[in-house]
Write an enzyme that holds these catalytic residues in place. Structure first.
Site, PDB file in Angstrom:
ATOM      1  N   ARG A 184      -5.377   5.775 -12.365  1.00 44.29           N
ATOM      2  CA  ARG A 184      -5.467   7.086 -11.713  1.00 44.29           C
ATOM      3  C   ARG A 184      -5.439   6.855 -10.207  1.00 44.29           C
ATOM      4  NH1 ARG A 184     -11.204   6.507 -10.975  1.00 44.29           N
ATOM      5  NH2 ARG A 184     -12.105   5.849 -12.902  1.00 44.29           N
TER       6      ARG A 184
ATOM      7  N   CYS B 260       0.828  -1.209   0.000  1.00 47.99           N
ATOM      8  CA  CYS B 260       0.000   0.000   0.000  1.00 47.99           C
ATOM      9  C   CYS B 260       0.855   1.248   0.000  1.00 47.99           C
ATOM     10  CB  CYS B 260      -0.853   0.085   1.266  1.00 47.99           C
ATOM     11  SG  CYS B 260      -1.983  -1.253   1.475  1.00 47.99           S
TER      12      CYS B 260
HETATM   13  P1  XMP Z   1      -0.637  -7.461   3.151  1.00 49.03           P
HETATM   14  O1  XMP Z   1       0.145  -6.631   4.142  1.00 49.03           O
HETATM   15  O2  XMP Z   1      -1.153  -8.725   3.727  1.00 49.03           O
HETATM   16  O3  XMP Z   1      -1.905  -6.554   2.799  1.00 49.03           O
HETATM   17  O4  XMP Z   1       0.135  -7.672   1.895  1.00 49.03           O
HETATM   18  C1  XMP Z   1      -2.939  -6.988   1.974  1.00 49.03           C
HETATM   19  C2  XMP Z   1      -4.071  -5.975   2.003  1.00 49.03           C
HETATM   20  O5  XMP Z   1      -3.664  -4.738   1.380  1.00 49.03           O
HETATM   21  C3  XMP Z   1      -4.828  -4.062   0.889  1.00 49.03           C
HETATM   22  N1  XMP Z   1      -4.535  -3.642  -0.480  1.00 49.03           N
HETATM   23  C4  XMP Z   1      -4.205  -2.376  -0.815  1.00 49.03           C
HETATM   24  N2  XMP Z   1      -4.172  -1.262  -0.056  1.00 49.03           N
HETATM   25  N3  XMP Z   1      -3.418  -0.048  -1.943  1.00 49.03           N
HETATM   26  C5  XMP Z   1      -3.774  -0.086  -0.642  1.00 49.03           C
HETATM   27  O6  XMP Z   1      -3.725   0.968   0.041  1.00 49.03           O
HETATM   28  C6  XMP Z   1      -3.452  -1.130  -2.779  1.00 49.03           C
HETATM   29  O7  XMP Z   1      -3.094  -1.055  -3.943  1.00 49.03           O
HETATM   30  C7  XMP Z   1      -3.879  -2.355  -2.163  1.00 49.03           C
HETATM   31  N4  XMP Z   1      -4.053  -3.610  -2.658  1.00 49.03           N
HETATM   32  C8  XMP Z   1      -4.454  -4.381  -1.593  1.00 49.03           C
HETATM   33  C9  XMP Z   1      -5.992  -5.033   0.992  1.00 49.03           C
HETATM   34  O8  XMP Z   1      -6.763  -4.675   2.120  1.00 49.03           O
HETATM   35  C10 XMP Z   1      -5.286  -6.377   1.202  1.00 49.03           C
HETATM   36  O9  XMP Z   1      -6.082  -7.334   1.863  1.00 49.03           O
END
Ligand code: XMP
Length: 344
Positions: A279, A184
């Site tokens: 975006r 994230c």
């Molecule tokens: P971990 O730490 O287990 O986290 O790899 C997985 C969780 O990350 C979230 N997720 C995102 N959050 N941008 C974000 O801010 C993203 O691009 C993104 N993709 C996934 C999601 O809650 C997942 O379960």
């Protein structure tokens, strides 16, 4: 006055008197709106984590896998259908726990209808900022349309107000955690977020739906801390990334090491792949070493979580949550907590 916050690495659980002689005495069974799970673990609805193979393994081992939504409703429901057929042969009980993600936008109804007709029984409204009017309407729509035929997971939220509202709107489980995931960049791009550990702790005493801690869980110790803080289940992406059951091809470098892609769903790569443009980038894409079958990882996690419970003298999640005592650790404490043998 600015309130403080703690993340997983800021805390430790204090070992307590225990009468547990074997990890077999520890039962990790948890519940979400009447559905029982032997393992409190969920694989993330991400396009490099969960399609039918991962969802099947998660279900067969006692956890849950949520099929991602970054494809057409037809593609996603055909993945759900594949899963249902293969599960019917091996575990009829798991057929009632087939789960898939949906957005809160205009394809909510047609996508959900197709998924439910393909056998999906758990719908996850998968929105980055879940404390939102669109999510309120999406939860109510699904509850009106499918009543008790589906269990609804919604999120993500980071505050007790968000958790309480989503619960009141009808969610059976709420994903708690904003900006903590390993891929994230939300907190950097938008300045918003709350450490996942703190969010869970803030929600634990609020009456409401099952709590799913989501984002930033790096190891079994963090899972144990999330459950002690109040989570009924934990959701993980990076811990499972690179396993055989994740979607996507593996590739190798010149030394013969093999890798797979793991990417945030708001990364440029993921956005271009599923909607042809990008975006508001709030995630990154990376590669992770291949790890073999997820079965091995789930087994290790289970054993380690059970050991964690026994350090607090607890045999079940509810017992653990009432016995667990946290202390804060300093950054030098964190250094001591990690392996730190001196090599010459
Ligand atoms: P971990 O730490 O287990 O986290 O790899 C997985 C969780 O990350 C979230 N997720 C995102 N959050 N941008 C974000 O801010 C993203 O691009 C993104 N993709 C996934 C999601 O809650 C997942 O379960």
């Amino acid at each position: 006055m600015i309130k403080g916050s703690l993340c997983f690495d800021d805390v430790l659980l204090v070992p307590r008197y225990s009468k547990i002689n074997s990890r077999k005495e520890v039962d990790l069974t948890t519940e979400m709106s009447g559905l029982k799970f032997r393992l409190p673990e969920i694989s993330s609805p991400m396009d490099t984590v969960t399609e039918s193979e991962m969802a099947k393994e998660m279900l067969l081992r006692g956890g849950l896998g949520i099929i991602h939504r970054y494809n057409t409703p037809e593609e996603q429901s055909s993945i759900a259908l594949d899963l249902r057929e293969s599960l019917e042969e091996q575990s009829s009980a798991s057929v009632n726990k087939i789960a898939a993600a949906v957005g809160a936008g205009k394809d909510l109804i047609p996508r959900s209808e197709l998924l439910v007709n393909s056998g999906v029984r758990i719908l996850c409204i998968d929105v980055a900022h879940g404390h939102h009017a669109l999510v309120e309407s999406a939860i109510k729509t699904l509850k009106d349309r499918f009543a008790n035929r589906v269990t609804v997971i919604a999120g993500n939220v980071a505050t007790p107000e968000g958790y309480s509202d989503l619960s009141e709107w009808g969610a059976d489980a709420v994903r708690i955690g904003i900006g903590g995931g390993s891929i994230c960049s939300t907190r950097i791009q938008t300045g918003h977020g709350v450490p996942t550990f703190q969010s869970v702790l803030d929600c634990r005493d609020v009456p409401g739906a099952a709590i799913i801690a989501d984002g930033g869980i790096k190891n079994s110790g963090d899972m144990v801390k999330a459950i002690a803080a109040g989570a009924d289940m934990v959701m993980v992406g990076s811990l499972l990334a690179g396993t055989d059951e994740t979607p996507g091809e593996s590739f190798h470098d010149s030394d013969g090491n093999t890798f797979k892609v793991y990417r945030g769903m708001a990364s440029i790569e993921a956005q271009v792949a599923w909607r042809g443009k990008a975006r508001s980038l709030e995630g990154v894409s990376t590669t992770v070493p291949c790890k073999g079958s997820v079965r091995r990882i789930l087994l290790d996690l289970e054993q380690n979580i059970k050991s964690g419970f026994s350090y607090s003298g607890a045999r079940s999640i509810s017992e653990f949550q009432s016995l667990a005592r946290f202390i804060r650790q300093t950054s030098s404490g964190l250094g001591e907590s990690k392996t730190h043998i001196l090599f010459k």
